[in-house]
Design an enzyme around this catalytic site. Structure first.
Site, short mmCIF file in Angstrom:
data_model
loop_
_atom_site.label_atom_id
_atom_site.label_comp_id
_atom_site.label_asym_id
_atom_site.label_seq_id
_atom_site.Cartn_x
_atom_site.Cartn_y
_atom_site.Cartn_z
CG HIS A 36 17.77 -19.18 3.11
ND1 HIS A 36 18.07 -19.87 4.26
CD2 HIS A 36 16.88 -19.96 2.44
CE1 HIS A 36 17.39 -21.01 4.29
NE2 HIS A 36 16.68 -21.10 3.19
CG HIS A 67 11.34 -26.85 -2.16
ND1 HIS A 67 10.57 -26.93 -1.02
CD2 HIS A 67 12.37 -26.02 -1.85
CE1 HIS A 67 11.11 -26.16 -0.07
NE2 HIS A 67 12.20 -25.60 -0.56
CG ASN A 99 20.67 -18.83 6.76
OD1 ASN A 99 19.78 -19.18 5.98
ND2 ASN A 99 20.76 -17.61 7.25
CG ASP A 119 10.57 -31.01 -14.05
OD1 ASP A 119 10.36 -30.90 -12.81
OD2 ASP A 119 11.02 -32.04 -14.56
NE ARG A 150 17.79 -24.23 2.00
CZ ARG A 150 18.53 -24.74 2.98
NH1 ARG A 150 19.75 -25.20 2.71
NH2 ARG A 150 18.07 -24.80 4.20
CB VAL A 209 16.77 -12.60 6.44
CG1 VAL A 209 17.29 -12.02 7.75
CG2 VAL A 209 16.17 -13.98 6.68
N GLY A 237 15.77 -8.17 3.36
CA GLY A 237 15.79 -7.77 1.96
C GLY A 237 16.96 -8.32 1.17
CB SER A 250 12.67 -34.53 -13.02
OG SER A 250 11.68 -33.59 -12.60
#
Length: 353
Positions: free
Chosen positions: A77, A206, A105, A260, A73, A81, A83, A255
């Protein structure tokens, strides 16, 4: 019953056709490298870089597997923003808050930032101050995927660290919102040079991680989202009994700690946690892509790697731009550039396969 069977067959045939098309596309092409990046950037001056990163993450994940989603994550993030320049790693200063203090954030895991600095310590001890924090972040994201069961892909390297962090408004404007529709998300990623398939593939991140109640309770209260499975909704209501509840739950109920394609199966069963997730299956443009990834994990892995490499090159700094931070959470005290064998080798050359 016959009509239902026919519909399912038609859906599967359409998905198989799209899977073949996407598989051919991903197999025949790789995102062209941005000038200044290469596949072997640290070959001469930090040859054990990737082993150091992976070994440190194996130890970190034994302590807490949730750090894997946190590192992935942070990379998202950072890149969305201004680059992939490591700006999200910078802590706020006396002059004002940094990117980390912007609302999207605030839920980034502190432990993940700590791990990045710990890896940086190991690398700089072994090789000197030659590897950027933004490159470490990109490698940590890849290894978070691989060590959680996902694909292992090559990461182009040679990024430099940014000298500034984005403002609160810039962060809000550039990070996708968990309440966005698929149409809004497609338009947002298009400004980054990403397409609908990239969007759906990257959203597959996710498949690991958790979501806070505040990011999805608007789908439960005061009125339940009609696109949410009732049993799933009932379970979420027990975890978050009111609109302003504290708490969190897994993003992928099948899971949660394994990388996966079950996230896409969740969406097909109306069990996506965020509005931005579930609408990928509701929307007619992205629905076939979701279905293809749900029935073909290999295809998902191929396209995820393709799109992640593409995303990891957004607005990168290379050459003598930016700096190589001694501490990932703050700028160097003096603006000096570290001259390395890599810089000398790469100067005046463009990266290629």
């Amino acid at each position: 019953m016959a009509s239902t069977t026919s519909l399912i067959s038609l859906l599967l045939l359409s998905s198989i056709f799209l899977s073949s098309h996407l598989s051919l596309t991903s197999a025949q092409s790789t995102p062209p490298l941005v000038g200044g990046l290469s596949w072997n950037f640290y070959k001469s001056n930090c040859p054990k870089l990737e082993k150091i990163v992976r070994d440190e993450l194996k130890k970190a994940f034994k302590r807490d597997i949730g750090i894997a989603a946190g590192l992935l994550r942070i990379h998202f993030h950072d890149c969305f923003v201004q680059g992939c320049d490591g700006s999200v790693l910078l802590a706020g200063s006396a002059s004002g808050p940094g990117e980390q203090e912007a609302p999207p954030n605030l839920t980034l895991r502190p432990q993940a930032f700590t791990v990045i600095n710990e890896i940086r310590n190991k690398i700089h001890k072994a090789c000197g101050q030659v590897v950027s924090c933004s490159d470490i972040t990109a490698l940590a994201a890849r290894d978070s995927v691989f060590l959680s069961g996902g694909p292992n892909y090559r990461v182009p390297l040679g990024r430099r660290d940014g000298l500034t962090f984005a403002t609160r408004n810039a962060t809000l404007e550039n990070l996708p919102f968990f309440g966005s529709s698929a149409r809004e998300l497609i338009a947002a990623v298009a400004t980054k040079g990403l397409d609908a398939t990239d969007l759906v593939a990257i959203s597959g991140g996710h498949t690991i991680g958790r979501g806070n109640c505040g990011s999805f309770t608007a789908r439960l209260y005061p009125n339940q989202d009609v696109n949410m499975d009732q049993t799933y909704a009932n379970n979420l209501k027990r975890i978050c009994p009111a609109l302003n509840s504290n708490g969190s739950t897994v993003l992928d109920i099948r899971s949660p700690n394994v990388f996966d394609n079950k996230y896409y199966v969740d969406l097909m069963n109306r069990q996506g946690l965020f509005m931005s997730d579930q609408d990928l299956y509701t929307d007619r443009t992205t629905r076939p892509i979701v279905t293809s990834f749900a029935i073909n994990q290999t295809l998902f892995y191929e396209r995820f790697a393709f799109s992640m490499i593409k995303m990891s090159m957004l607005n990168v700094l290379t050459g003598t731009q930016g700096e190589i931070r001694a501490n990932c959470s703050r700028r160097n005290a003096a603006r000096t550039y570290v001259t390395t064998l890599v810089d000398e080798d790469q100067e005046g050359k463009s990266a290629s396969f």
